[in-house]
Scaffold this active site. Sequence first.
Site, PDB file in Angstrom:
ATOM      1  N   ASP A 344      45.106  13.280   4.653  1.00  0.00           N
ATOM      2  CA  ASP A 344      45.487  14.195   5.720  1.00  0.00           C
ATOM      3  C   ASP A 344      44.641  13.858   6.950  1.00  0.00           C
ATOM      4  O   ASP A 344      43.626  13.160   6.855  1.00  0.00           O
ATOM      5  CB  ASP A 344      45.292  15.648   5.265  1.00  0.00           C
ATOM      6  CG  ASP A 344      46.153  16.602   6.084  1.00  0.00           C
ATOM      7  OD1 ASP A 344      46.674  16.190   7.132  1.00  0.00           O
ATOM      8  OD2 ASP A 344      46.305  17.762   5.667  1.00  0.00           O
ATOM      9  N   GLU A 540      48.305  25.766  11.073  1.00  0.00           N
ATOM     10  CA  GLU A 540      46.997  25.666  10.424  1.00  0.00           C
ATOM     11  C   GLU A 540      45.880  26.080  11.384  1.00  0.00           C
ATOM     12  O   GLU A 540      46.032  25.995  12.595  1.00  0.00           O
ATOM     13  CB  GLU A 540      46.757  24.239   9.914  1.00  0.00           C
ATOM     14  CG  GLU A 540      47.269  23.189  10.862  1.00  0.00           C
ATOM     15  CD  GLU A 540      47.019  21.759  10.426  1.00  0.00           C
ATOM     16  OE1 GLU A 540      46.155  21.512   9.591  1.00  0.00           O
ATOM     17  OE2 GLU A 540      47.700  20.880  10.956  1.00  0.00           O
TER      18      GLU A 540
HETATM   19  C1  BGC Z   1      47.795  17.443  15.221  1.00  0.00           C
HETATM   20  C2  BGC Z   1      48.407  18.001  13.961  1.00  0.00           C
HETATM   21  C3  BGC Z   1      47.386  17.987  12.898  1.00  0.00           C
HETATM   22  C4  BGC Z   1      46.114  18.701  13.331  1.00  0.00           C
HETATM   23  C5  BGC Z   1      45.047  18.540  12.304  1.00  0.00           C
HETATM   24  C6  BGC Z   1      46.575  18.248  15.588  1.00  0.00           C
HETATM   25  O1  BGC Z   1      45.985  17.768  16.752  1.00  0.00           O
HETATM   26  O2  BGC Z   1      48.723  17.427  16.244  1.00  0.00           O
HETATM   27  O3  BGC Z   1      49.510  17.274  13.561  1.00  0.00           O
HETATM   28  O4  BGC Z   1      47.925  18.585  11.773  1.00  0.00           O
HETATM   29  O5  BGC Z   1      45.647  18.214  14.554  1.00  0.00           O
HETATM   30  O6  BGC Z   1      44.183  19.616  12.211  1.00  0.00           O
HETATM   31  C1  BGC Z   2      48.265  18.854   8.104  1.00  0.00           C
HETATM   32  C2  BGC Z   2      49.385  18.200   7.358  1.00  0.00           C
HETATM   33  C3  BGC Z   2      50.238  17.429   8.299  1.00  0.00           C
HETATM   34  C4  BGC Z   2      49.406  16.435   9.065  1.00  0.00           C
HETATM   35  C5  BGC Z   2      50.182  15.667  10.099  1.00  0.00           C
HETATM   36  C6  BGC Z   2      47.537  17.883   8.963  1.00  0.00           C
HETATM   37  O1  BGC Z   2      46.572  18.512   9.705  1.00  0.00           O
HETATM   38  O2  BGC Z   2      47.377  19.462   7.197  1.00  0.00           O
HETATM   39  O3  BGC Z   2      50.124  19.161   6.660  1.00  0.00           O
HETATM   40  O4  BGC Z   2      51.258  16.794   7.595  1.00  0.00           O
HETATM   41  O5  BGC Z   2      48.365  17.095   9.734  1.00  0.00           O
HETATM   42  O6  BGC Z   2      50.537  16.450  11.160  1.00  0.00           O
END
Ligand code: BGC
Ligand code: BGC
Length: 849
Positions: A344, A540
């Site tokens: 990830d 998230e």
């Molecule tokens: C990205 C997300 C990713 C996240 C990770 C963001 O800057 O655009 O895709 O899941 O960072 O915490």
């Molecule tokens: C998220 C994933 C996601 C990835 C790409 C991460 O931060 O936890 O679920 O697929 O970013 O955006």
Amino acid sequence: MRSMLAAALVAAPLFAGAGAAAPAGQHAGHHAATAPSSSRAGTPATSSRGEAHPANWPATHSIGLVDVATERRVAALLASLPLEDKVGQLIQADIASIRPDDLRRYPVGSILAGGSSPPLDSDDRSPAPAWIATARAFRAVSLEPRPGHVPVPVMFGIDAVHGNSNVVGATIFPHNIGLGATHDPALMRRIGQVTAEESAASGIDWAFGPTLAVPQDVRWGRAYEGYSEDPALVRSYAGEMIRGLQGDVAAGHLLQKGRVAASAKHFLADGGTRAGIDQGDADIDEQELVTTHAQGYLAAIPAGALTVMASFSSWQGRKLHGNASLLTGVLKERLGFEGFVVGDWNGHGQVPGCTTGDCPAALNAGLDMFMAPDHWRELFDATLAEVRDGRIPMARLDDAVRRVLRVKAKLGLLEPERPWEGRLDALGSPAHRAVARQAVRESLVLLKNEGGLLPLRSGAHVLVAGAAADDIGRACGGWTLSWQGTGNSNADFPNGESILAGLRTALAAGGGSVEYSVDGTHARRPDVAVVVYGETPYAELQGDIRHLEYQPGEHADLAVLRRLKAEGIPVVSVFLSGRPMWVNAELNASDAFVAAWFPGSEGGGVADVLVGDPQGAPRHPFSGSLSFSWPRAASQAPLHAGVPGYDPLFRVGFGLRYGQHATLATLPEASDVGGAVWNVDRYFQRGRAQAPWEFRMAPEGAIAMHAVDAGGVQEAGRSFAWSGTQPASLAIVGAPVDLSRQANAQLVLRLEYRIDQRPAAPVRLAMACTPACAGAALDVTPEFAAATPGEWQELKVKLGCLADAGVDMSAVSAPLVLATDGTFGITLLSAALATDGTGATCPRRAAVP
Ligand code: BGC
Ligand code: BGC
């Protein structure tokens, strides 16, 4: 804590001579919720904590991934690859941080578009052709013949997690929590297929889903990405969704006819972290890993899942990205997974001893592809060196590359044709929208229906209220066009319909009518009011909360419900949320209450069920039921079958049906959390420091603060005037919070401000951290000096820059400090973290006196 913070403020050179007082000590809950960073320390080598015993797990096996013809082809390709190309296959870069040209020097095997990453040279709201052009640009370079290089096409992945949800015009399905409420596994296969067709049409090879989390604590901001708290339900969906996305991965059979690779995620126990903290620690025993969190994988792997994504989180204090017993011993050996494991977003950087640009430990533990959005260069160089000097065994490297090539081969990426790419009529097609609309209908859960208020007669005069009624972006939630799902307008959904629009159509068809007002005021007395409200979009990190009270300390929507009720108007609540919430007062103030989750772009599905025929007989039934327990108190988390004293307001499986008579007794309305607010990212807004943050100026009297009107709103801003008689600083302070994940996610500190008086001396911008972050100040004098006095401006500073300047992001006690030695005047309109980094700067480090 009080003295610790005071010490930090005083110790910081910014506060030289500043006898800053400690903040009021009311942040207990806030403090307790701060994610412990203890896992960074790792577990002692002697400890068996976090060490899995594969023999205790059920055995299963990937089906269809390994066949003679594919393996022969893969072996030949593998044998032909130079070392650099092999290493490249194991690295995935984000399109916001890599250009197609870079592939000539760094032949990475995969690219992704993160939630905040727009297609090349465009923005988040670009239509599908921009995505196709992006995919083609990278692919073309990866396929270029070059001396010493063997062409292998890149594999392009994206978070198509509720439909092809980054692409304008796509069909957006309810988030997984809503799909869970349908209890309809067969529907998952159709949704998977639609998602795959729309993704493949847009040039995408790989969907980062399904999420097979089994969320046990809905305070987690990703709870809605999980189907259910019930492992059996997750398991019954997992294989269906994989088959829908990928089609049949039978031996000798290639995908890529409108199908994409799936990624079962996040392995493992992402939904089991303590207090529902994102990327936190699942401190549970191995048995619970098997019986709760692994259940979805037991179906996904035999269904042929081509990839599995490792979780950011830890098990028993050990980060999954570095856990060989789980990634290799359990997943690959015991569960027989033959696809590849992708990491990830910089998740490998959290493994003890690793950085985002260097992490042999993750590869050696069983990771096959690093998700290295921004540090792919460093990671490539480091990994190459480590293979050369043997720190990464050649056999491990080859195994990882073989898995990646196998997936590319199975997917059909090695074939010259891409039969679905460009078939843009697939996006938001009527047939696809019909599937989404059915999903919306089936996802609605009726929690209350006093006197059989629903269904509405289609000839009724209905007042529609609530800010979410005519907002498709709010109905879609996070992971929609943008990462957090914010900033979307109805125009961004050319193939969608709002809930209001659906109600209008249904009522017009039956001779009824609609009056719409956000605040519930009305010109004509309605027969009934439908109020659509709930959580605003989040993803998230930003979605984590500390208790389940809806609109703590504010209750703005409740006021609308009560006003209507006081007028004697029957009230229907349509509640949009990513989790069950404590809404006792809202339930009391409603005659009917529908949990609608984040239904997506087919708002018409709501009216299908709520509006009956002219006689008031149902046109479509309520068939949904809860896939998560509904709380009886705001503090009731974690809440799921199996917790001691389990006593929810509504159990999993609850959902009223038409024709069923049930009365809901008046519920107690006193909050057991006292409206406490947890907030790590909004510091100053709407004229106020946002709880629990507060302003602190030091030394006392050196800065004059006033509330000022701004943008036509009374007292929306705060002005600060430095007298210049001595060095002084303005800070926004609170108990220390952990912003390291926010820094990793490339968030920015965003200020909306106006210069009132140009700075007479250099101005330093900083964050304070505990115990101290010496030297951690940036020089923002050029930014402020260039700003035209009296005009509103925006300043975005990358959190990563503050971290590089020495701020310990895991213990930030003042997310904003402005300091200068001379006269200076500034008015702030807002100070908050933001996800949109467009225009962000990285000021140089300040010379600290
Ligand atoms: C990205 C997300 C990713 C996240 C990770 C963001 O800057 O655009 O895709 O899941 O960072 O915490
Ligand atoms: C998220 C994933 C996601 C990835 C790409 C991460 O931060 O936890 O679920 O697929 O970013 O955006």
